[in-house]
Enzyme design. Sequence first.
Site, PDB file in Angstrom:
ATOM      1  N   LYS A  98       7.025   2.619   6.576  1.00 22.42           N
ATOM      2  CA  LYS A  98       8.397   2.127   6.787  1.00 22.42           C
ATOM      3  C   LYS A  98       9.383   3.288   6.988  1.00 22.42           C
ATOM      4  CE  LYS A  98       8.528  -0.098   2.910  1.00 22.42           C
ATOM      5  NZ  LYS A  98       7.142   0.215   2.485  1.00 22.42           N
ATOM      6  N   THR A  99       9.291   4.243   6.073  1.00 21.72           N
ATOM      7  CA  THR A  99      10.215   5.370   6.178  1.00 21.72           C
ATOM      8  C   THR A  99       9.923   6.161   7.450  1.00 21.72           C
ATOM      9  OG1 THR A  99      10.361   5.447   3.787  1.00 21.72           O
ATOM     10  CG2 THR A  99      11.083   7.394   4.956  1.00 21.72           C
ATOM     11  N   ASP A 131      17.014   2.248   4.412  1.00 22.51           N
ATOM     12  CA  ASP A 131      15.668   2.267   3.819  1.00 22.51           C
ATOM     13  C   ASP A 131      15.744   1.639   2.428  1.00 22.51           C
ATOM     14  OD1 ASP A 131      12.983   2.763   3.475  1.00 22.51           O
ATOM     15  OD2 ASP A 131      13.142   4.948   3.479  1.00 22.51           O
ATOM     16  N   GLU A 132      14.633   1.198   1.874  1.00 21.42           N
ATOM     17  CA  GLU A 132      14.576   0.634   0.515  1.00 21.42           C
ATOM     18  C   GLU A 132      15.613  -0.481   0.334  1.00 21.42           C
ATOM     19  OE1 GLU A 132      12.303   1.760  -1.569  1.00 21.42           O
ATOM     20  OE2 GLU A 132      11.883   3.843  -1.066  1.00 21.42           O
ATOM     21  N   GLN A 139       8.535  -3.905  -4.139  1.00 24.14           N
ATOM     22  CA  GLN A 139       8.968  -2.649  -4.749  1.00 24.14           C
ATOM     23  C   GLN A 139      10.413  -2.703  -5.228  1.00 24.14           C
ATOM     24  OE1 GLN A 139       7.405   1.157  -3.096  1.00 24.14           O
ATOM     25  NE2 GLN A 139       6.827  -0.106  -1.360  1.00 24.14           N
ATOM     26  N   ARG A 192       1.987   5.668  -5.333  1.00 20.05           N
ATOM     27  CA  ARG A 192       2.445   7.033  -5.020  1.00 20.05           C
ATOM     28  C   ARG A 192       1.251   7.943  -4.766  1.00 20.05           C
ATOM     29  NH1 ARG A 192       6.123   5.643  -2.795  1.00 20.05           N
ATOM     30  NH2 ARG A 192       5.371   3.595  -3.301  1.00 20.05           N
TER      31      ARG A 192
HETATM   32  P1  ATP Z   1       6.958   3.363   0.534  1.00 18.17           P
HETATM   33  O1  ATP Z   1       6.930   1.885   0.497  1.00 18.17           O
HETATM   34  O2  ATP Z   1       6.220   3.968  -0.615  1.00 18.17           O
HETATM   35  O3  ATP Z   1       8.328   3.911   0.718  1.00 18.17           O
HETATM   36  P2  ATP Z   1       6.503   3.696   3.352  1.00 18.17           P
HETATM   37  O4  ATP Z   1       6.149   2.357   3.872  1.00 18.17           O
HETATM   38  O5  ATP Z   1       7.889   4.155   3.552  1.00 18.17           O
HETATM   39  O6  ATP Z   1       6.093   3.797   1.810  1.00 18.17           O
HETATM   40  P3  ATP Z   1       5.764   6.177   4.574  1.00 18.17           P
HETATM   41  O7  ATP Z   1       6.192   7.063   3.461  1.00 18.17           O
HETATM   42  O8  ATP Z   1       6.613   6.106   5.769  1.00 18.17           O
HETATM   43  O9  ATP Z   1       5.490   4.716   3.987  1.00 18.17           O
HETATM   44  O10 ATP Z   1       4.303   6.548   5.021  1.00 18.17           O
HETATM   45  C1  ATP Z   1       3.246   6.752   4.103  1.00 18.17           C
HETATM   46  C2  ATP Z   1       2.334   7.886   4.568  1.00 18.17           C
HETATM   47  O11 ATP Z   1       1.569   7.457   5.661  1.00 18.17           O
HETATM   48  C3  ATP Z   1       3.095   9.101   5.018  1.00 18.17           C
HETATM   49  O12 ATP Z   1       2.384  10.248   4.643  1.00 18.17           O
HETATM   50  C4  ATP Z   1       3.105   8.934   6.515  1.00 18.17           C
HETATM   51  O13 ATP Z   1       3.252  10.165   7.167  1.00 18.17           O
HETATM   52  C5  ATP Z   1       1.758   8.310   6.788  1.00 18.17           C
HETATM   53  N1  ATP Z   1       1.723   7.493   8.014  1.00 18.17           N
HETATM   54  C6  ATP Z   1       2.507   6.429   8.292  1.00 18.17           C
HETATM   55  N2  ATP Z   1       2.198   5.908   9.487  1.00 18.17           N
HETATM   56  C7  ATP Z   1       1.180   6.649   9.988  1.00 18.17           C
HETATM   57  C8  ATP Z   1       0.407   6.617  11.210  1.00 18.17           C
HETATM   58  N3  ATP Z   1       0.623   5.705  12.141  1.00 18.17           N
HETATM   59  N4  ATP Z   1      -0.548   7.552  11.339  1.00 18.17           N
HETATM   60  C9  ATP Z   1      -0.786   8.462  10.380  1.00 18.17           C
HETATM   61  N5  ATP Z   1      -0.105   8.556   9.242  1.00 18.17           N
HETATM   62  C10 ATP Z   1       0.876   7.656   9.029  1.00 18.17           C
HETATM   63 MG    MG Z   2       9.414   4.640   2.210  1.00 16.93          MG
END
Ligand code: ATP
Ligand code: MG
Length: 722
Positions: free
Chosen positions: A34-35, A219-220, A250, A601
């Site tokens: 997402k981020t 975000d969040e 979350q 995490r």
């Molecule tokens: P959270 O809910 O904990 O905030 P999130 O959904 O925001 O998580 P991110 O932090 O954006 O998730 O991504 C999680 C990890 O996965 C990061 O290390 C990111 O770089 C990696 N990642 C996300 N998408 C891809 C992709 N398409 N290919 C490879 N790595 C990815």
């Molecule tokens: Mg995130």
Amino acid sequence: MYEKYFAELNDNQKLAVSSPEQTLIVLAGAGSGKTRVLTHRVAWLSEQCAVSPYSILAVTFTNKAAAEMRSRIEQLLGFPAHGLWIGTFHGLAHRLLRAHWQQARLEQHFQILDSDDQFRLIKRLLKANNIDDTMWPPKQVQWFINNKKDEGLRAKDLSYHSDNYNNTLINIYELYQTACDQSSLVDFSELLLRCYELLQQNTDVLNHYQQRFSHILVDEFQDTNTIQYAWLKLLATESTCLTIVGDDDQSIYGWRGAKVENIYRFQRDYPNPQIIKLEQNYRSTGNILNAANAVIANNDRLGKNLWTSGHDGEKITLYAAFNEIDEARFIAARIKDWCEQAGCRREIAILYRSNAQSRIIEETLLQSNIAYRVYGGFRFFERAEIKDALAYLRLLVNRNDDAAFERVVNTPTRGIGERTLSELRDHARSQFQSLWQAASFLVKQSHFSARANNALQTFLTLIDSMQQRTADLTLDDQIGLVIQMSRLVNAYEKEGSEKAHARIENLDELINAAAQYSNEDSDMTPLDGFLSYAVLESGETQGQADEDCVHLMTLHSAKGLEFPLVFMTGVEEELFPHQRSSEDLQRLQEERRLCYVGITRAMQKLYLTYAEYRRLHGRIDLHHPSRFIKEIPDDLVDEVRPKTTITKPFGHNIKQRSLRPSASSQQHSLGFRIGQTISHPKFGEGVILNFEGQGSQTKVQVQFADTGLKWLVAAYANLTAV
Ligand code: ATP
Ligand code: MG
């Protein structure tokens, strides 16, 4: 530049990043990117749609996350994104208030009141107004006021009932706000409410920002509260492009007024949004992800399915520690293993439910020479000596800052006694003046005894001359000179203790921090900027990013972050889920979401630890493993027991559900019990932590105050109870 990065996204992520829709919602589980989508979307907008960074506003939850987001975007773009606003709700509100202090009806040099200052101010107010603080405990009053502000409510918006308790709370709220306004102090919740009112009541300001920010990304989103949502709704007009990302699993700030319903409300307020779901997790191994899925499945929820194409990885290790010291030593040992196998410390996080847990872990890491950094909790800028120095600085920019005045008028001691102060307060209150104004007036009138008068005059002159002498200096020189003139260091030097020595070092560190501080916001003087930074950002961004330190933080402050190796500690009933939450279903579910946040995490390896006995808040309690542990399928977990069967002497007691084991059941055959303070002829006083063996072979483990941890043969140790 950006195009090559676009290829790194999966199909749904690409869809979200490049969506032409005006309103976009990305709802997805932890670690699904997402981020990543959010940062890529900013880069996409700027590179592919020629949107100026100046027109983009990105909001996230912590300063650490904001800093990471900015650097990630700049990396994608290949150049610094000047003009792009990224920050937390609080940080952005602060920025707007600085820029429009007049319209916000603030003094130019208004200062931010942190929650400790807020607590003290409330305490003083209760006393001054003869309000019984057993009926209206300051903590509760503080909670009431902040809660109302988070709901967007002023004292005048609240209605009086026949209920005296409630009416008094409203009165205190009113008194408190008047005191803040007089001193030009703004607490954390006030930042948001005041900023909301600024926008709502000043159409020109609102129009300006509505036009400026054509794109807003949040975000969040699941953790926005009422006032934050209202703030967003003001800024985002019908033509604004809005992207919100979040995960209802979350949402962990309900206790602070966050409303997960805002996600649904948003879909009503901004009709026909495009909704994109992401289901692939890129962060964690299969075992970790399955554990997280299994735990969260116990909540009532819409349900999302996260999967990973990666390998299962190692199992989760569960460590049943004997007590919190054993737990900390286990962690330290595993950290050493990790580092010996070519890992670095910065890849490691130790997470805990409650700040109070960090002390023992910190001590143990120190003893083991493992560099660490604590995020949040007791922060550098919250140390007494630092707050003293900052209070001098605050008085320089705002003489009417009563909280700062109270703090340093007699620190270091300069012969201004409680009686003088109490007269000052009375006068100030009756004349609607600040303490500074009251002091200036009364000193001129020679109101006090010659000695008190002199002492006060010296203080007033000191602050004035600090201001004159530092006016043309750089920030760090300014702070250095103020510290010198305040004679804080001299006072500590005289004290001479080890602690005083550490305080002097901290004051030096403050000057270093000022030297490194750079102020990008032209709406503030460097000193104003630095003082705000000290309150708003210090805990999360302190320290060099490149330092190789283990990260210590609460589960709450870990959200959004990821680490190859994670220790989730204190996974015990009463502690996690927190005692206050175990009987209330809503709260219990929030705790479970927190557990989900914690587990997710971890990227490669996760340890869960719990202690059977834990000393917390000065008492030793017998704890049971958390229900969350039982919610993880057995085949994902490797259980490690401590080497010795340490609980043997009281094995029969472990299953018993009791908070504090009665002394008799804990009593060892030798007449001592765990947790008891004893004295040893040579090593002095210590606390019994553990027994091992039987009869004449029984060994006892003692933590001695001076010489540390020792195993002794009980029969020869000559221990006496203290
Ligand atoms: P959270 O809910 O904990 O905030 P999130 O959904 O925001 O998580 P991110 O932090 O954006 O998730 O991504 C999680 C990890 O996965 C990061 O290390 C990111 O770089 C990696 N990642 C996300 N998408 C891809 C992709 N398409 N290919 C490879 N790595 C990815
Ligand atoms: Mg995130």
